[in-house]
Scaffold this motif. Sequence first.
Motif, mmCIF file in Angstrom:
data_model
loop_
_atom_site.group_PDB
_atom_site.id
_atom_site.type_symbol
_atom_site.label_atom_id
_atom_site.label_comp_id
_atom_site.label_asym_id
_atom_site.label_seq_id
_atom_site.Cartn_x
_atom_site.Cartn_y
_atom_site.Cartn_z
ATOM 1 N N VAL A 1 -1.010 -6.193 -12.033
ATOM 2 C CA VAL A 1 -1.984 -5.640 -11.081
ATOM 3 C C VAL A 1 -3.403 -5.772 -11.630
ATOM 4 O O VAL A 1 -4.347 -6.081 -10.891
ATOM 5 C CB VAL A 1 -1.657 -4.172 -10.745
ATOM 6 C CG1 VAL A 1 -2.709 -3.587 -9.795
ATOM 7 C CG2 VAL A 1 -0.282 -4.062 -10.100
ATOM 8 N N VAL B 1 -2.189 -12.464 -3.620
ATOM 9 C CA VAL B 1 -1.330 -11.332 -3.986
ATOM 10 C C VAL B 1 0.138 -11.684 -3.782
ATOM 11 O O VAL B 1 0.972 -11.500 -4.680
ATOM 12 C CB VAL B 1 -1.694 -10.084 -3.156
ATOM 13 C CG1 VAL B 1 -0.688 -8.950 -3.411
ATOM 14 C CG2 VAL B 1 -3.102 -9.624 -3.474
ATOM 15 N N VAL C 1 -1.192 -2.219 -4.783
ATOM 16 C CA VAL C 1 -2.283 -3.005 -4.191
ATOM 17 C C VAL C 1 -3.489 -3.094 -5.106
ATOM 18 O O VAL C 1 -4.310 -4.002 -4.970
ATOM 19 C CB VAL C 1 -2.730 -2.440 -2.822
ATOM 20 C CG1 VAL C 1 -1.667 -2.657 -1.764
ATOM 21 C CG2 VAL C 1 -3.123 -0.983 -2.925
ATOM 22 N N ASN C 2 -3.640 -2.141 -6.034
ATOM 23 C CA ASN C 2 -4.775 -2.165 -6.954
ATOM 24 C C ASN C 2 -4.483 -1.268 -8.145
ATOM 25 O O ASN C 2 -3.471 -0.551 -8.172
ATOM 26 C CB ASN C 2 -6.079 -1.740 -6.253
ATOM 27 C CG ASN C 2 -5.952 -0.378 -5.574
ATOM 28 O OD1 ASN C 2 -5.410 0.567 -6.156
ATOM 29 N ND2 ASN C 2 -6.470 -0.272 -4.363
ATOM 30 N N TYR D 1 0.829 -1.208 0.000
ATOM 31 C CA TYR D 1 0.000 0.000 0.000
ATOM 32 C C TYR D 1 0.864 1.258 0.000
ATOM 33 O O TYR D 1 0.484 2.279 -0.587
ATOM 34 C CB TYR D 1 -0.915 -0.011 1.234
ATOM 35 C CG TYR D 1 -1.959 1.080 1.231
ATOM 36 C CD1 TYR D 1 -3.221 0.860 0.657
ATOM 37 C CD2 TYR D 1 -1.706 2.334 1.786
ATOM 38 C CE1 TYR D 1 -4.182 1.857 0.648
ATOM 39 C CE2 TYR D 1 -2.660 3.331 1.773
ATOM 40 C CZ TYR D 1 -3.897 3.090 1.202
ATOM 41 O OH TYR D 1 -4.855 4.084 1.177
ATOM 42 N N ARG E 1 -9.104 -11.205 -7.699
ATOM 43 C CA ARG E 1 -9.800 -10.979 -6.424
ATOM 44 C C ARG E 1 -11.302 -10.820 -6.635
ATOM 45 O O ARG E 1 -12.111 -11.323 -5.848
ATOM 46 C CB ARG E 1 -9.209 -9.754 -5.717
ATOM 47 C CG ARG E 1 -7.872 -10.024 -5.052
ATOM 48 C CD ARG E 1 -7.342 -8.809 -4.346
ATOM 49 N NE ARG E 1 -7.137 -7.711 -5.279
ATOM 50 C CZ ARG E 1 -6.140 -6.844 -5.212
ATOM 51 N NH1 ARG E 1 -5.252 -6.943 -4.238
ATOM 52 N NH2 ARG E 1 -6.023 -5.871 -6.075
ATOM 53 N N ASP F 1 -6.334 -7.729 -9.690
ATOM 54 C CA ASP F 1 -7.628 -7.103 -9.395
ATOM 55 C C ASP F 1 -8.768 -7.986 -9.882
ATOM 56 O O ASP F 1 -9.760 -8.210 -9.177
ATOM 57 C CB ASP F 1 -7.713 -5.734 -10.069
ATOM 58 C CG ASP F 1 -7.243 -4.592 -9.174
ATOM 59 O OD1 ASP F 1 -6.676 -4.877 -8.090
ATOM 60 O OD2 ASP F 1 -7.437 -3.422 -9.550
ATOM 61 N N VAL G 1 -5.658 -4.638 3.516
ATOM 62 C CA VAL G 1 -5.451 -3.283 2.995
ATOM 63 C C VAL G 1 -3.986 -3.063 2.647
ATOM 64 O O VAL G 1 -3.639 -2.664 1.528
ATOM 65 C CB VAL G 1 -5.921 -2.218 4.013
ATOM 66 C CG1 VAL G 1 -5.564 -0.812 3.511
ATOM 67 C CG2 VAL G 1 -7.419 -2.336 4.254
ATOM 68 N N GLN G 2 -3.106 -3.334 3.570
ATOM 69 C CA GLN G 2 -1.690 -3.040 3.370
ATOM 70 C C GLN G 2 -1.028 -3.966 2.352
ATOM 71 O O GLN G 2 -0.091 -3.567 1.653
ATOM 72 C CB GLN G 2 -0.942 -3.119 4.706
ATOM 73 C CG GLN G 2 -1.353 -2.062 5.704
ATOM 74 C CD GLN G 2 -1.081 -0.653 5.214
ATOM 75 O OE1 GLN G 2 -0.061 -0.374 4.588
ATOM 76 N NE2 GLN G 2 -2.006 0.260 5.495
ATOM 77 N N ASN G 3 -1.504 -5.217 2.253
ATOM 78 C CA ASN G 3 -0.934 -6.154 1.289
ATOM 79 C C ASN G 3 -1.831 -6.349 0.076
ATOM 80 O O ASN G 3 -1.383 -6.864 -0.946
ATOM 81 C CB ASN G 3 -0.673 -7.517 1.950
ATOM 82 C CG ASN G 3 0.208 -8.422 1.112
ATOM 83 O OD1 ASN G 3 1.227 -7.992 0.577
ATOM 84 N ND2 ASN G 3 -0.181 -9.680 0.983
ATOM 85 N N GLY G 4 -3.105 -5.966 0.203
ATOM 86 C CA GLY G 4 -4.038 -6.140 -0.900
ATOM 87 C C GLY G 4 -4.701 -7.499 -0.928
ATOM 88 O O GLY G 4 -5.550 -7.767 -1.784
ATOM 89 N N HIS H 1 -4.069 2.666 -7.545
ATOM 90 C CA HIS H 1 -2.711 3.046 -7.137
ATOM 91 C C HIS H 1 -1.746 2.918 -8.321
ATOM 92 O O HIS H 1 -0.910 3.796 -8.553
ATOM 93 C CB HIS H 1 -2.235 2.156 -5.988
ATOM 94 C CG HIS H 1 -2.713 2.590 -4.651
ATOM 95 N ND1 HIS H 1 -1.974 2.405 -3.493
ATOM 96 C CD2 HIS H 1 -3.844 3.203 -4.256
ATOM 97 C CE1 HIS H 1 -2.643 2.882 -2.450
ATOM 98 N NE2 HIS H 1 -3.782 3.361 -2.889
#
Length: 366
Positions: free
Chosen positions: A346, A205, A121-122, A97, A353, A350, A197-200, A125
């Motif tokens: 990425v 991931v 992370v996404n 993140y 997920r 996305d 959140v911090q790693n996605g 970003h």
Amino acid sequence: MKKSLLILALLFALEVHAQDAALRVGVIGLTHTHVHWIFGSEPRGEIDIVGIVEPNKELAQRYADQYGFSMDMVFDSIEELITKTKPEAVTAFGTIYEHLGVVRAAAPKGIHVMVEKPLAVNMEHAKEMQALAEKHNIQLLTNYETTWYPTNHKAYEVLKKDGTIGEVRKVMVHDGHKGPKKIGVNSEFLDWLTDPVQNGGGAIVDFGCYGANLMTWLMDGKRPNSVTAITQQLQAENNPKVDDESIILLQYDDAVAIIQGSWNWPIGRKDMEIYGLKGTIVAHNRHDFQVRISEGYDGFEEERMTLKERSAPYDDPFAYLAAVVKNKITPEKYDLSSLENNMLVVEILDAARESAKTNKTIFLNK
């Protein structure tokens, strides 16, 4: 005339010196334990670590004790590091993140960036990071352990240049280990690695990105037509907030990929199998390599080899970073470290997920 020649000679000498001098690098964050890699790489001579950003001084002191650097070179912010040490490049060893914040701080000052995998992370970003890199004309590279495996590059050569096994039809990539808590990563790393959140995400991931990166390279940057994924949580006691088991299926016009990223392998692994029309390639690990050419129904001719390390600077991420920044190497568009490759990684993550969340196949626009 002589004076002009003297000035030109002096400028040339200064340019040669700049090309040969170690790259001035700042290390942003110490919570990602892959940071040991850059400290181990510095004695090679291609880079010079000029400063470190880590607000957790207890953590920084542990690294200082291990590697013998002064705490005077540890700063609380990227801005302070840049002002006081003037790095040519920075490397991100915090959470995924936080990668965006590193690029926001470095790019406007013309400072190049290498992040640990994955890029972001996404896609939100990633797109901002890409825009900043392009606007300020910096290199934005992503580092994967498997980028430096001689076996993966031999696989590419046999597949793409030699054509030994014919056109690719299926690729299977397996990456992972028993899980971060089981292998004993430190608490600073574990806290964010298992944070959605911090790693996605979790294993999807952390280890799914390897296969997406390799497949994008093997497919010359082609986007898959669709992405289908499943995730599970088999160690709820260790990974309560994230998945620890993932399978990602990528469908292309003439090929498929099965990417298995897991924190449930009993034995750690990073390997790849490539199936072509005439045979198979297996990169068993960093050095052990195998090719089989089909004979009849289930017969084959086999060649096995143990590969040596690649030559510098292609054997080390930070030597490679230095060579790119100093214009000794120009990365190809979909090279493993390239921005173009990792934007697609990425996008695939996305979609994976979303697929796992909705139990639906995600179709990507061509």
